[in-house]
Design an enzyme around this catalytic site. Structure first.
Site: not given
Ligand code: NAD
Length: 541
Positions: A293, A327
């Site tokens: 990720e 993020c």
């Protein structure tokens, strides 16, 4: 041996404590903050359950007061990697052979320890070492990680229950084996919950792990290892090897027993790791599972029908909580011309009112960015905007690293929809905003879709139902986590499984059954109850 078809406790999301003035949780967290601030912690590697000291030391400091050293950590290299891999391979025989309920119990216990006696410790370590406010630490190092532990156990049960059909005369089964070899978990600085989840999700499925946290979050990682041990995790199941990315990463990725990589971090590092795995492909015993990720350039796009007050709040919270170092943080915003005057005034007023400083002072909304390198990235983007002909600073735009790495929350407004910081990830409290002609909604959706290589999170604000549907359609692949009339941050385990596509990662949704599937290698078993005894088929007669 398991003599039951067990059912795990139904998970519920851990309630978030509010730490209001006068609350007992506020008092006890403050005590732990003071205790940790008053000592220096030595942080060894942990291999096969034993502390390993290399003498090659790095420092953990408070980002908001970088002269304050929280402790020193030992850094490993090829020798420690070798010992950790050997320990992991030894441990796997016993760990994988345990009934799955025994492994699940370890993580249910970890959840309860973290919800109780370890809560203050992990929250305080995350506040001090990663510069999170108490609320940001609470939703990360306490609630999200507790949720990962509890929900993953329930998802694992779900995975094990996934069984094929059987035609008459046979019994078909699917056995969810752990991977053959070890898993390399590599975690980023910004979430203690991610750091805790990356090694434990594969471990729950019977794998053993070499875990390398980011050097800027070794402090909280050190306490996570204590939590795992107290929860009953056997020696060698998760081996902590701290050190530089390349010193640890290169020997790990060259090992023949590498069975999987569970990574969260920047796109650049994941590209490099994928490339190295490709170069080493002839070395491995199995094809390593690569789960990563990675970066984001998360958007908020508002339609002319959006509620400007809700939009303004979402921008401020979405872009600046935890200094924009989530993020999922909003880092590019598209506002229609009809709403701009009201949104602009609201943004200036709210962003100017944001308090920033030491996170141990609970009146602050923001702390410092993680390190000097991030500070200079933010400062460079601000300086670039100040001298650009097609951009200006609406609010913020000042930085001061004399005591901590402080960057005032900043909004760059640009007339250029291709402006660099609408595309590149900065990972800090610097938001770039473009005002578009309100009649150009569909064109703007296409610009949002094509400007940046990332596709992690995104939000659309509109009251008009047709506009919402158009946004859903045109931005289908622009975000793995898509929000309607909400900020793009704050995904909750079990509610919004998290992960993105394109350059944002393999989208293997942390905290979901699909993620656990990556850490299992199913074996199909067919048992014929009464096998045939004549090779000839009836048609041959
Ligand atoms: P980073 O990429 O700098 O570091 C991540 C980890 O990789 C660290 O542990 C680092 O030491 C390690 N590493 C570096 N080089 C390596 C190598 N050659 N081999 C093996 N490991 C190596 O990221 P960061 O600064 O810690 O975190 C911020 C980044 O993470 C941002 O890009 C952010 O978008 C991303 N992130 C993404 C998600 C998500 O779910 N998509 C979540 C959190 C953070």
């Amino acid at each position: 041996m398991s003599l039951a078809i067990s059912k795990v406790p139904t998970p519920v999301n851990e309630p978030v404590r509010n730490y209001a003035p006068g609350s007992p949780e506020r008092a006890s967290l403050k005590t732990t903050l003071a205790e940790l601030s008053g000592v220096q912690t030595e942080m060894p590697l942990v291999i096969d359950g034993k502390d390993v000291r290399t003498g090659k030391l790095g420092q953990s400091v408070m980002p908001h007061r970088h002269a304050h050293v929280l402790g020193e950590f030992h850094q490993g290299g090829a020798n420690e990697v070798q010992s950790a891999i050997e320990a992991a391979l030894r441990a796997q025989k016993h760990w994988a052979a345990l009934p799955w309920e025994a492994r699940a119990s370890v993580f249910l216990k970890a959840a309860d320890l973290l919800a109780g006696p370890y809560r203050d410790l992990l929250n305080a370590a995350t506040m001090l070492g990663q510069s999170k406010t108490c609320h940001q630490a609470e939703i990360d190092s306490a609630c999200e990680l507790i949720d990962f532990f509890r929900f993953n156990v329930a998802f694992y049960e779900q995975v094990l229950r996934e069984q094929p059909q059987s035609s008459p005369g046979m019994w078909n089964r699917l056995e969810h084996r752990p991977l053959e070899g070890f898993v390399f978990a590599v975690s980023p600085f910004n979430f203690t919950s991610i750091a805790g989840n990356l090694p434990t999700a594969p471990a729950l499925c019977g794998n053993t792990v070499l875990w390398k946290p980011a050097s800027t979050s070794v402090y909280s990682a050190h306490f996570l290892m204590q939590l795992f041990k107290e929860a009953g995790l056997p020696d060698g199941v998760i081996n902590l090897v701290t050190g530089s990315g390349a010193d640890v990463g290169n020997p790990v990725l060259a090992n023949k027993h590498l069975a999987g990589v569970h990574f969260t971090g920047s796109t650049k590092v994941f590209h490099q790791m994928w490339r190295t795995v490709g170069d080493n492909i002839d070395v491995y015993r199995s094809y390593p599972r690569l789960v990563g990720e990675t970066g984001g350039k998360d958007f908020i796009v508002a339609h002319a029908s959006a509620d400007p007050v809700a939009l303004t709040t979402a921008i401020v919270r979405g872009a600046f909580e935890y200094q924009g170092q989530k993020c999922s943080a909003a880092s590019r915003v598209y506002v229609p011309s009809n709403l701009w005057p009201q949104v602009r005034d609201g943004l200036v007023e709210q962003v100017e009112s944001i308090r920033m400083g030491d996170v141990a002072d609970f009146s602050n909304f923001m702390g410092a960015v993680i390190d000097a390198s991030s500070f200079s990235t933010q400062k460079a983007a601000i300086d670039e905007a100040k001298s650009a002909s097609d951009a200006e600073i609406l609010v913020g735009g000042t930085c001061d690293d004399s005591e901590g790495w402080f960057v005032r929350p900043t909004i760059i407004v640009t007339s250029n929809p291709a402006y660099r910081t609408l595309r590149d990830e900065l990972f800090g409290p610097v938001l770039t905003l473009h005002v578009y002609d309100e009649s150009k909604w569909l064109e703007t959706l296409d610009i949002v879709d094509s400007t940046s290589p990332y596709a992690l999170t995104g939000a659309i604000f509109a009251q008009d139902r047709y506009a919402i549907e158009q946004g859903m359609e045109r931005l289908r692949n622009a975000a793995g986590n898509f929000y309607i009339n909400d900020k793009p941050t704050g995904a909750v385990v079990g509610q919004q499984p998290f992960g993105g596509g394109r350059a944002s990662g393999t989208n293997d949704k942390a905290g979901a059954a699909v993620n656990l599937l990556r850490w299992t290698s199913p074996r199909s078993i067919k048992e014929t109850l009464v096998p045939p005894t004549d090779y000839r088929y009836p048609f041959m007669g």
